[in-house]
Design a protein around this motif. Sequence first.
Motif, PDB file in Angstrom:
ATOM      1  N   UNK A 542      58.294  44.282  41.150  1.00 48.55           N
ATOM      2  CA  UNK A 542      56.862  44.783  41.203  1.00 48.55           C
ATOM      3  C   UNK A 542      55.867  44.382  40.138  1.00 48.55           C
ATOM      4  N   UNK A 543      56.455  44.488  38.823  1.00 53.88           N
ATOM      5  CA  UNK A 543      55.694  44.312  37.834  1.00 53.88           C
ATOM      6  C   UNK A 543      55.288  42.852  37.556  1.00 53.88           C
ATOM      7  N   UNK A 544      56.117  41.980  37.808  1.00 54.96           N
ATOM      8  CA  UNK A 544      55.944  40.514  37.838  1.00 54.96           C
ATOM      9  C   UNK A 544      54.755  40.033  38.700  1.00 54.96           C
ATOM     10  N   UNK A 545      54.801  40.701  40.127  1.00 52.12           N
ATOM     11  CA  UNK A 545      53.999  40.282  41.105  1.00 52.12           C
ATOM     12  C   UNK A 545      52.732  40.809  40.590  1.00 52.12           C
ATOM     13  N   UNK A 546      52.473  41.899  40.067  1.00 51.06           N
ATOM     14  CA  UNK A 546      51.147  42.540  39.679  1.00 51.06           C
ATOM     15  C   UNK A 546      50.597  41.773  38.372  1.00 51.06           C
ATOM     16  N   UNK A 547      51.552  41.106  37.439  1.00 50.10           N
ATOM     17  CA  UNK A 547      51.035  40.335  36.433  1.00 50.10           C
ATOM     18  C   UNK A 547      50.768  38.768  36.744  1.00 50.10           C
ATOM     19  N   UNK A 548      51.322  38.515  37.820  1.00 48.04           N
ATOM     20  CA  UNK A 548      50.864  37.009  38.376  1.00 48.04           C
ATOM     21  C   UNK A 548      49.541  37.339  39.033  1.00 48.04           C
TER      22      UNK A 548
END
Length: 715
Positions: A542-548
């Motif tokens: 979920x953090x990677x999706x938001x950073x992306x």
Amino acid sequence: MPTLTKEISFCLNGRERTVAAEPGRSLLRVLRDDLGLTGTKQGCDSQGECGACTVLLDGEAVRSCLTPVGKVAGREVTTVEGLAQGGRLHPLQQAFVDCGAVQCGYCTPGMLMAGVALLNRTIHPTRQEILEALDGNLCRCTGYRTIVEAVEAAAAALHGEAVPARPEQEVIGGSQVRVDAVDKVTGAARYTEDIQMPGLLHAALVRSPLPHAVVEGIDPGPALEMPGVVRVLTAADIPGVNSLEGYSQDEPLLTPAGDTVRMVGAAVALVVAESVEAARVGAAAVRVDYHPLPAVYDAVEAMKPGAVRLYPGGNVLSSCELHFGDLETALVGSEVVETEYRTSFLEHVALERETVLSYTDEQGRVVVVAGHQEPHWAQGWIARALGQPAERVRVITPPVGGAFGGKQDPWPLMAGALAAYHVRRPVRLTYSRRESFDASPKRHPYTMAFRIGARHDGALTGLQMRIVANTGAYDCDGRYIPNYAVVAGGGPYRWEAVDAFAWSVYTNGPKAGQMRGFGTPQSTLGRECSLDELAARLGLDPLALRLRNAIDDETVTFLGYPPAETMGYRQCLEAIRPHYQAALAAVEQANRSRADGPWRRGVGLAGMWYRFGKAGRLESEARAELGRDGRITLFFAAPDYGQGTTTVMAQLAAEVLGLPVERLRLVNADTALTPDSGIQGASRSTYWVGGAVVQAARVLHERILRTAAEMLDCP
């Protein structure tokens, strides 16, 4: 009937006291009404639920609202006013001041007494013991962390540990001690319900027990026959405009005969009497004939053809739509999730109930003392209802026991002012906790449908939103909610296309209005949960999706234009990354160790953006004055309901003037003395009013130096 009053003697704060009272009367009422010790508060209608009334009885914490005064005969009672000795604060009072455990301050006396009772038992309490000792004391401001830290600090001081000296610091960014903290920890602060006046009358409201009905008749006659009842007021007694139009469309102050009530708790009459009890008995005696009508509570149902029609124009108050890009094209080749989320009405539950003290002063003005977030704004509504020019109304904001948006509604102040206008004596109107739940504005419930897509590399593509907000029976600025819901809905993320609609819809639920983040948290919940579902579908963190997908200075936002300045969202996500990863590792280990049990732990994160700023011209005004006594006084209107605005303004001015905060006199939120500093909601006080205070202090500083240079004949 023979009187049941007896003389009851007990030791109060180290002194022998004797009171004449019925033995069954609560200690709380004796302390506050008979002995004038108003540091002990009431927040829950004497149900023993909130802990604000806690005192010590022979050293043990008790609820004074549940303690009959007859049971304290010959015993020792200590209230918050008795904690400080010889001019020195009790170590726990000092710790509350130093640790920032005082915000609105309404719960503080009860918290202190519960904490002192614990420290009387042990000066080495564990954190668990502190939590258990404070378990029955509610606080709506602090989150409790600073309160627990204050008890720990006081315990350390009591068993001789040296308290670290605070280093000298700049005014801004230095000491966080609030300018009103000592008054709040000693019980000296006077909230509206604490202020006594000679000849004080009390008001109670006649409220609809039905959610939707025509008022066929109102007969005040039976109430006027009740002992102690002075006056019964109805819509016919409103000399000005019986409306909140402009703030709350179609909402009257009092519903007249022949008109329609649209929620439980809608007011139809106001009874003024010699005592609280007489006012309530009088209100119950007013005869109101209702013709019940069908009701609708669900906003989605209220939008359907054939639904109960609440207003001639229909049930939809307002709507907003936003289109950016081509949604269906953007979703081609995307992984798509469809979700639905619902939120409910939320009550602010400020510990201080809505309370208004109103009277006419020697100049014939109607004066209203009440915990309100925008006194100048309320002044205008009161003046309209009374048919008076604004200068014939004065609104004063004393210390406020919590607000969170709920004390922005001018309705209680208008009702209190109407009573004083007619009876020409001081009148206090205090909601019961039940009334507060029925009649004060709530957070809007949302029904939200999301359809969102992303490519398999995590790049977000399309966002479709449909949001129906339940504004309840009356507007209360709910007409703005669709815009706020849509703006919040896209969040701080890049989208290729957006298709969003939102509606604000009338129902027979309680009126919904301002509450922390007005219109934003609900949309944020729905979107962020949807993003988590999408991340799970894609197999992404979920953090990677938001950073992306986080926006930055170059992003064209889903609103169709770039941000004017950096959002800092990507930097925020990067800053939490190590903590997030550590939490994931800790959770994984915890879940392995309890694999055979029923419970699991998880880690969640969410991001949001908020619509800072406001359309149109916004001005804030403040004044700074050098008095003949050499002291500088600041005049501004930024009511302090726990967030510390009075302290902020003092620090800002002290920094500019090069003076300690203690050298300044502060006059805040009194329409007769302070300028209109403008709207206070949505985190604007420090920036807008603070900016005005800085400018006023700077101008005064320059004039003082210029005048001194002239007098001394030097540069």
